[in-house]
Write a protein that holds these residues in place. Structure first.
Motif: not given
Ligand SMILES: [Zn+2]
Length: 297
Positions: A219, A214, A117, A127, A217, A120
């Motif tokens: 975000h 991505h 990251h 995430d 996951h 964040h």
């Molecule tokens: Zn993220």
């Protein structure tokens, strides 16, 4: 006298040089903090250049979620983010999941991280794993070893068999939430959502942003909460708000087009490396209030 003065000046110069060379990195300083600052909660600075005062912990296990990779100690965020995760994970149970597996939010005091990251940093990014939560009684050990799943095909052009209507429903719910600023997903997910969305109800798609990676996951990034004066709002680019604002136009085709023309672009080029990354920041790069966040009890 003057020799003494010269000697003192020389010593001072050496000390200054040493202190510059030894300027600690902000990610080391923030990474060393195990607990949040006892301050009023507020996000400070920008998602990729800031810190978080008064973060709160997402409980490791809740009625509809589990925080994953607990060893990283990144299940901390602003109260708005923790509330959002509670709400979205409760919604996930209405589409057949037991809830959500939650990846990194931020460090106890936010700030740059020693791994992963660029963002964040202010406690407003999280995430969420693409792996549907089926078991909310995973041990700490299991939460270290279990992997999420990718929803992207191996040729990267479309979603794969792991993609479900539940994923689509959860993403739509998240994007329709007024607290949410944007959601990063792998481009095939955006393409799929654009294809399947009903014609008249596509405004929420504007918040779904195709981005590299991505696919294990998604975000979620929240807006600066009301009254958070030290939080810097992210302004949308013209491209992001073009064509009625859902982003389902030709601007999305670069992904597939580039994939179809390997001579031109064999692989999507990674974003140009920035001169200085979040890992290079010292405290001088961050908003001034971050020093107080770091030193607060
Ligand atoms: Zn993220």
């Amino acid at each position: 006298m003057s020799t003494i003065r010269t000697a003192v000046a020389a010593i001072l110069m050496v000390l200054a040089a040493v202190s510059v060379a030894a300027e600690p990195k902000a990610n080391q300083l923030f990474g060393a903090k195990d607990v949040p600052s006892r301050q009023k909660s507020q996000p400070i600075g920008f998602y990729s250049k800031g810190c978080a005062a008064g973060n709160v912990q997402l409980p490791e296990t809740g009625p509809t979620w589990q925080a994953m990779r607990l060893s990283r100690n990144r299940n901390w965020g602003q109260p708005e983010m923790i509330d959002f995760i509670r709400d979205l994970s409760a919604y996930a149970t209405t589409v057949g999941w037991k809830g959500l597996y939650v990846g990194d939010i931020s460090q106890p005091r936010g700030g740059p991280m020693t791994s992963g990251h660029a963002s964040h940093q202010v406690g407003l990014d999280a995430d969420i794993w693409m792996l549907p939560a089926t078991n909310l009684r995973l041990s700490r050990k299991q939460r270290e070893s279990i992997s999420s799943i990718s929803v992207r095909s191996s040729d990267q052009r479309r979603v794969n068999g792991n993609w479900t209507q539940a994923h689509a429903a959860i993403l739509k719910r998240a994007a329709s939430d007024p607290r949410v600023d944007r959601i990063f997903v792998t481009p095939p997910v955006k393409i799929e959502l654009c294809k399947s969305a009903r014609r008249k109800d596509t405004k929420w798609l504007q918040k779904i942003r195709p981005f590299y990676g991505h696919h294990y996951h998604f975000h979620v990034r929240l807006k600066c909460p009301k009254g958070a004066r030290a939080c810097r709002t992210q302004t949308p680019t013209v491209k992001e708000i073009s064509n009625g604002g859902n982003g389902c136009d030709a601007s999305l085709n670069w992904w597939v087009t580039d994939m179809l023309n390997p001579p031109k672009v064999a692989k999507p080029a990674p974003p140009a490396p920035k001169k200085r990354s979040a890992r290079d920041y010292t405290m001088a790069d961050l908003p001034q209030q971050c020093s107080a966040v770091l030193t607060a009890r």
